[in-house]
Write a protein that holds these residues in place. Structure first.
Motif, PDB file in Angstrom:
ATOM      1  N   GLY A  16       0.844  -1.188   0.000  1.00 48.25           N
ATOM      2  CA  GLY A  16       0.000   0.000   0.000  1.00 48.25           C
ATOM      3  C   GLY A  16       0.880   1.239   0.000  1.00 48.25           C
ATOM      4  N   ARG A  17       0.276   2.395   0.145  1.00 50.00           N
ATOM      5  CA  ARG A  17       1.046   3.646   0.149  1.00 50.00           C
ATOM      6  C   ARG A  17       1.937   3.762   1.373  1.00 50.00           C
ATOM      7  N   HIS A  18       1.447   3.285   2.525  1.00 49.29           N
ATOM      8  CA  HIS A  18       2.158   3.484   3.783  1.00 49.29           C
ATOM      9  C   HIS A  18       2.761   2.220   4.365  1.00 49.29           C
ATOM     10  N   LEU A  19       2.396   1.052   3.827  1.00 46.26           N
ATOM     11  CA  LEU A  19       2.884  -0.194   4.414  1.00 46.26           C
ATOM     12  C   LEU A  19       2.863  -1.324   3.397  1.00 46.26           C
ATOM     13  N   VAL A  20       3.595  -2.381   3.738  1.00 51.34           N
ATOM     14  CA  VAL A  20       3.548  -3.632   2.981  1.00 51.34           C
ATOM     15  C   VAL A  20       3.058  -4.692   3.956  1.00 51.34           C
ATOM     16  N   LEU A  21       2.057  -5.473   3.539  1.00 49.33           N
ATOM     17  CA  LEU A  21       1.480  -6.503   4.386  1.00 49.33           C
ATOM     18  C   LEU A  21       1.919  -7.872   3.877  1.00 49.33           C
ATOM     19  N   TYR A  22       2.587  -8.643   4.728  1.00 52.04           N
ATOM     20  CA  TYR A  22       2.935 -10.031   4.438  1.00 52.04           C
ATOM     21  C   TYR A  22       2.028 -10.902   5.286  1.00 52.04           C
ATOM     22  N   CYS A  23       1.460 -11.948   4.700  1.00 51.21           N
ATOM     23  CA  CYS A  23       0.553 -12.797   5.460  1.00 51.21           C
ATOM     24  C   CYS A  23       0.662 -14.240   4.989  1.00 51.21           C
ATOM     25  N   GLN A  24       0.603 -15.156   5.962  1.00 51.29           N
ATOM     26  CA  GLN A  24       0.674 -16.585   5.659  1.00 51.29           C
ATOM     27  C   GLN A  24       0.000 -17.362   6.784  1.00 51.29           C
ATOM     28  N   ARG A  25      -0.616 -18.493   6.464  1.00 53.51           N
ATOM     29  CA  ARG A  25      -1.285 -19.317   7.475  1.00 53.51           C
ATOM     30  C   ARG A  25      -0.256 -19.907   8.444  1.00 53.51           C
TER      31      ARG A  25
ATOM     32  N   ILE B  11      -2.887   5.664   7.702  1.00 55.91           N
ATOM     33  CA  ILE B  11      -2.355   4.336   8.017  1.00 55.91           C
ATOM     34  C   ILE B  11      -3.483   3.312   7.996  1.00 55.91           C
ATOM     35  N   GLU B  12      -4.602   3.654   8.626  1.00 56.48           N
ATOM     36  CA  GLU B  12      -5.752   2.752   8.696  1.00 56.48           C
ATOM     37  C   GLU B  12      -6.278   2.441   7.296  1.00 56.48           C
ATOM     38  N   ARG B  13      -6.426   3.460   6.477  1.00 57.15           N
ATOM     39  CA  ARG B  13      -6.922   3.272   5.105  1.00 57.15           C
ATOM     40  C   ARG B  13      -5.985   2.372   4.310  1.00 57.15           C
ATOM     41  N   SER B  14      -4.686   2.567   4.466  1.00 57.17           N
ATOM     42  CA  SER B  14      -3.696   1.756   3.760  1.00 57.17           C
ATOM     43  C   SER B  14      -3.756   0.302   4.216  1.00 57.17           C
ATOM     44  N   LEU B  15      -3.916   0.079   5.523  1.00 58.77           N
ATOM     45  CA  LEU B  15      -4.023  -1.289   6.051  1.00 58.77           C
ATOM     46  C   LEU B  15      -5.274  -1.979   5.518  1.00 58.77           C
ATOM     47  N   LEU B  16      -6.404  -1.286   5.521  1.00 57.70           N
ATOM     48  CA  LEU B  16      -7.649  -1.899   5.053  1.00 57.70           C
ATOM     49  C   LEU B  16      -7.606  -2.205   3.559  1.00 57.70           C
ATOM     50  N   ARG B  17      -6.981  -1.332   2.780  1.00 57.78           N
ATOM     51  CA  ARG B  17      -6.868  -1.584   1.351  1.00 57.78           C
ATOM     52  C   ARG B  17      -5.978  -2.804   1.094  1.00 57.78           C
ATOM     53  N   ALA B  18      -4.853  -2.893   1.822  1.00 53.56           N
ATOM     54  CA  ALA B  18      -3.966  -4.051   1.676  1.00 53.56           C
ATOM     55  C   ALA B  18      -4.683  -5.328   2.110  1.00 53.56           C
ATOM     56  N   LEU B  19      -5.488  -5.234   3.160  1.00 54.81           N
ATOM     57  CA  LEU B  19      -6.249  -6.393   3.640  1.00 54.81           C
ATOM     58  C   LEU B  19      -7.225  -6.884   2.576  1.00 54.81           C
ATOM     59  N   GLN B  20      -7.918  -5.973   1.925  1.00 54.96           N
ATOM     60  CA  GLN B  20      -8.877  -6.349   0.884  1.00 54.96           C
ATOM     61  C   GLN B  20      -8.194  -7.014  -0.307  1.00 54.96           C
ATOM     62  N   GLU B  21      -6.985  -6.566  -0.632  1.00 53.39           N
ATOM     63  CA  GLU B  21      -6.280  -7.097  -1.800  1.00 53.39           C
ATOM     64  C   GLU B  21      -5.597  -8.426  -1.525  1.00 53.39           C
ATOM     65  N   HIS B  22      -5.364  -8.750  -0.247  1.00 53.13           N
ATOM     66  CA  HIS B  22      -4.609  -9.957   0.094  1.00 53.13           C
ATOM     67  C   HIS B  22      -5.548 -11.159   0.197  1.00 53.13           C
TER      68      HIS B  22
END
Length: 114
Positions: A25-34, A96-107
């Motif tokens: 996202g603009r403000h962060l990168v989200l890495y996620c794995q089970r 920050i919140e908007r960037s996190l939610l957008r990254a969450l939706q895309e992941h």
């Protein structure tokens, strides 16, 4: 109420960077794995290159709070690493919140199935 603990081990962060799927996202990168643990683990990374200790801690507080308020929207049983980008320093909480939610939706793994 979901339960989340902190990720602290370096080897887990390195594994996430190499194996986990990421969304930027603009403000962060989200890495996620089970993780097969039945609860979430959250790790935060703010590079020393971005700001001094006060600035880094502020960014971490904002990331942690944004995650806490939207924890129910994340899948259960995942490892999540949030890496702050340079734009996060000095950003408002709403950004920050908007960037996190957008990254969450895309992941594909991070978002809870409804």
């Amino acid at each position: 109420m979901k339960h989340t603990i902190s990720l602290k081990e370096n080897h887990v962060f390195r594994r996430m960077y190499h194996r986990a799927r990421s969304t930027a996202g603009r403000h962060l990168v989200l890495y996620c794995q089970r993780n097969r643990l039945g609860y979430n683990r959250l790790g935060l990374t703010v590079s020393a290159k971005l700001a001094n200790a006060v600035g880094r801690n502020r960014v971490k507080r904002l990331l942690r709070e944004a995650y806490r308020l939207h924890e129910e929207q994340f899948s259960t049983g995942v490892d999540i690493v949030l890496v702050a980008r340079s734009r996060a320093v000095g950003a408002h909480y709403v950004d920050i919140e908007r960037s996190l939610l957008r990254a969450l939706q895309e992941h594909p793994v991070a978002a809870a199935k409804r």
